[in-house]
Design an enzyme around this catalytic site. Sequence first.
Site, PDB file in Angstrom:
ATOM      1  N   LYS A  37       1.174  -1.642  -0.385  1.00  0.00           N
ATOM      2  CA  LYS A  37      -0.153   0.671  -0.311  1.00  0.00           C
ATOM      3  C   LYS A  37       0.528   1.369  -0.198  1.00  0.00           C
ATOM      4  CE  LYS A  37      -3.098   2.749   3.266  1.00  0.00           C
ATOM      5  NZ  LYS A  37      -3.838   2.642   4.738  1.00  0.00           N
TER       6      LYS A  37
ATOM      7  N   LYS B  44      -9.821  13.505   8.036  1.00  0.00           N
ATOM      8  CA  LYS B  44      -9.165  12.798   9.657  1.00  0.00           C
ATOM      9  C   LYS B  44      -9.026  14.060  10.666  1.00  0.00           C
ATOM     10  CE  LYS B  44      -6.230   9.361   7.851  1.00  0.00           C
ATOM     11  NZ  LYS B  44      -6.123   7.858   8.454  1.00  0.00           N
TER      12      LYS B  44
ATOM     13  N   GLU C 140      -9.368   3.939   2.574  1.00  0.00           N
ATOM     14  CA  GLU C 140      -8.905   3.810   1.271  1.00  0.00           C
ATOM     15  C   GLU C 140      -8.280   3.392   0.845  1.00  0.00           C
ATOM     16  OE1 GLU C 140      -5.598   5.162   3.315  1.00  0.00           O
ATOM     17  OE2 GLU C 140      -7.635   5.848   3.140  1.00  0.00           O
TER      18      GLU C 140
ATOM     19  N   ARG D 188      -7.753  -0.396   1.248  1.00  0.00           N
ATOM     20  CA  ARG D 188      -8.089  -2.099   0.461  1.00  0.00           C
ATOM     21  C   ARG D 188      -8.868  -1.108  -0.985  1.00  0.00           C
ATOM     22  NH1 ARG D 188     -12.591  -1.522   5.646  1.00  0.00           N
ATOM     23  NH2 ARG D 188     -10.888  -0.647   5.869  1.00  0.00           N
TER      24      ARG D 188
END
Length: 505
Positions: free
Chosen positions: A266, A278, A350, A352
Amino acid sequence: MDFEIVNGNITSLETECLVVGIQADATLTPSAREIDQAASGYIQEILNAGDIQGKSGETLLLQKVPGISARRVLLLGLGKADERSDRGSRKQITAAMAVIKSTSISSAVFALDKQVGADDDLYRQVRQLVEWSGSELYNYDETKSKKADPLKLELLGIVIGEDDNEIAEFALLDGVALVNGISTARDLGNLPGNVCTPTYLAEQAVELAEEVDNLTTTIVDEDEMAELGMHSLLSVGHGSEQPSKLIVMEFKGAQADEKPHVLVGKGITFDTGGISLKPGAAMDEMKFDMCGAASVFGAVTALCEMQPEINVVAIIAAAENMPSGHATKPGDIVTTMSGQTVEILNTDAEGRLVLCDALTYAERFEPQTVVDIATLTGACIIALGHHATGLLSNDDDLAAELLAAGDQAADKAWRLPLWDEFQEQLDSNFADIANIGGRAGGTVTAACFLSRFTKSFRWAHLDIAGTAWNSNGKAKGATGRCVPLLTQYLLNQSAGDASDENGDD
């Protein structure tokens, strides 16, 4: 700095610092006893005075010990033999290196009589001594105007009996490769998001391939990803001006027809959360959201130096997750490369979304195994803290191999369940699958999401959210985990593949 294996009588070694061990209750190790005899009981007098007791990690630096050639002797506490562990050994090496770094010492030699570590595996002890001492010398100054002072330590030796030279040299070279791989991962992780963009990661992969004959790099750009149907990965970068990249590095160390092992990292080079923004506190640490990709870079770097007989494909899904008028919104539905549709309920889930398309892309290589590495869920930190990497897998044997590799490399993982009961939390009224499953079991449901795209191969997922970086004080920064675990796993696979070819059980 260079590492070397040293043979001979330690009393006549020409070095600026000789490191010898003291066991618990002020007991001399063989090397310490040899020094003590040459010094007419000088070391024993110091122990009798109570200046050092031999507790694990305890140190005492001595100048001009009589009867020996070394300018200094560093006494290093090794603790009790029945209490030794990887954690204790690292503490001891860290303590010794702290003393060495605090002086003007340019050369040092460790003479620890195979007594550092929980077992008597010489290869493992030498490799870890090199890896851990080298890691203590890491210093990040890439984005500082004043660079770090040149390293004073130029040579670090390890005393080994001549009969063990071959295995020790092998371990030393592997240790150096690991140091370089871990440093690569830490450097990439520590770079800020305005430097380490998806394009920057792609450039680093191309440069590495130019330096290594049996490594090739292919960069899949956004137009090509769109043609492939990778709309899940692309959706993450919609809000950013930085183009997303799929980076593919192929290491060919075995026969061309041998199926590869695949690593998928990732590479979210900065994660604001997107529209699901966030909180501002500690958001700077979201530059570390590409540490999965960094660990893959690190493992490939180590492999390129070690040159094991194995084929490895490293795939990095790189994107920047930003809010803007073009950004993906909660409730949007995207179609993945596999054809499955995803309802994006939270744009901060995000990782995944980029990994699922990368995992589907991995199918074309007909892999023996696929392991993805990601800073995926805060829930993993709640479950395992900052000590163990979370491991989930659709294959028990693969999970066991990764756990064993983690133990061998002192880079531990812990397996969590991947049960069908958790899959129901990902049900969606509007798409084939939702990208979140609620707060309960968040690490597991994230892996359940990825498992929908891994049905055609043996797969494991490593969640390094709790282990990829430190948050506090002077220790703040990328750790380089899980480069040791991944590298050890691939070395084990290489050895196993060679045995299979030879017809061995």
